[in-house]
Design a protein around this motif. Sequence first.
Motif, PDB file in Angstrom:
ATOM      1  N   SER A 198      27.991   4.454  25.384  1.00 29.40           N
ATOM      2  CA  SER A 198      29.095   5.192  25.989  1.00 29.40           C
ATOM      3  C   SER A 198      29.130   4.871  27.483  1.00 29.40           C
ATOM      4  CB  SER A 198      28.880   6.690  25.768  1.00 29.40           C
ATOM      5  OG  SER A 198      29.984   7.421  26.212  1.00 29.40           O
ATOM      6  N   CYS A 224      31.423  10.202  21.389  1.00 29.70           N
ATOM      7  CA  CYS A 224      30.102   9.992  21.960  1.00 29.70           C
ATOM      8  C   CYS A 224      29.184  11.137  21.535  1.00 29.70           C
ATOM      9  CB  CYS A 224      30.197   9.910  23.481  1.00 29.70           C
ATOM     10  SG  CYS A 224      28.588   9.927  24.289  1.00 29.70           S
ATOM     11  N   TRP A 248      32.804  12.425  24.320  1.00 30.23           N
ATOM     12  CA  TRP A 248      33.969  11.683  24.779  1.00 30.23           C
ATOM     13  C   TRP A 248      34.611  11.002  23.586  1.00 30.23           C
ATOM     14  CZ3 TRP A 248      32.766   8.617  29.888  1.00 30.23           C
ATOM     15  CH2 TRP A 248      32.519   9.532  30.924  1.00 30.23           C
ATOM     16  N   ILE A 265      36.589   7.983  22.116  1.00 31.43           N
ATOM     17  CA  ILE A 265      36.741   6.573  22.485  1.00 31.43           C
ATOM     18  C   ILE A 265      37.494   5.833  21.387  1.00 31.43           C
ATOM     19  CG2 ILE A 265      35.493   4.451  23.048  1.00 31.43           C
ATOM     20  CD1 ILE A 265      33.150   6.346  23.951  1.00 31.43           C
ATOM     21  N   VAL A 280      38.348   5.264  26.784  1.00 28.56           N
ATOM     22  CA  VAL A 280      38.019   6.682  26.695  1.00 28.56           C
ATOM     23  C   VAL A 280      39.321   7.457  26.858  1.00 28.56           C
ATOM     24  CG1 VAL A 280      36.741   8.561  27.783  1.00 28.56           C
ATOM     25  CG2 VAL A 280      35.701   6.289  27.615  1.00 28.56           C
ATOM     26  N   ASP A 314      38.850  12.516  30.014  1.00 30.93           N
ATOM     27  CA  ASP A 314      37.746  11.683  30.481  1.00 30.93           C
ATOM     28  C   ASP A 314      38.261  10.282  30.770  1.00 30.93           C
ATOM     29  OD1 ASP A 314      35.724  13.753  30.067  1.00 30.93           O
ATOM     30  OD2 ASP A 314      36.169  13.463  27.938  1.00 30.93           O
ATOM     31  N   GLN A 331      35.799   2.889  29.836  1.00 27.30           N
ATOM     32  CA  GLN A 331      36.107   1.929  28.782  1.00 27.30           C
ATOM     33  C   GLN A 331      34.823   1.267  28.312  1.00 27.30           C
ATOM     34  OE1 GLN A 331      39.459  -0.562  29.435  1.00 27.30           O
ATOM     35  NE2 GLN A 331      39.323  -1.417  27.385  1.00 27.30           N
TER      36      GLN A 331
END
Length: 106
Positions: free
Chosen positions: A48, A68, A73, A75, A82, A86, A89
């Motif tokens: 992450s 994550c 987070w 993603i 992301v 938040d 990348q």
Amino acid sequence: MIETITRIPVAHNSNLKTRAGYSIKIDDTEIALFKVTSGEVFALENRSPHPKGGVLSEGLVSGNYVYCPVYDWKISLADGKVQAPDEGQVKTFKVEMKENIIFIVL
């Protein structure tokens, strides 16, 4: 200049469970593989982007996103971005499949 493309076989499609992450290593790069419910396979750097990291292959997969396991987070598996609020990348890797063998393209 001719660009060299390297295809590295990393898994057999039937060995990947849907909505689960798998960790592989190519040289010094740790990569997370994810197979989503549509059957598509994605590959991301297995960290992450926040300062404490987080092993993405251990994250929860929902749709085309991985969460994550450390900071939750969200993603994108498609582009590594992301999701707001938040920011950040993760590097993505091109994936190809031929005769049920999954390849990472470098």
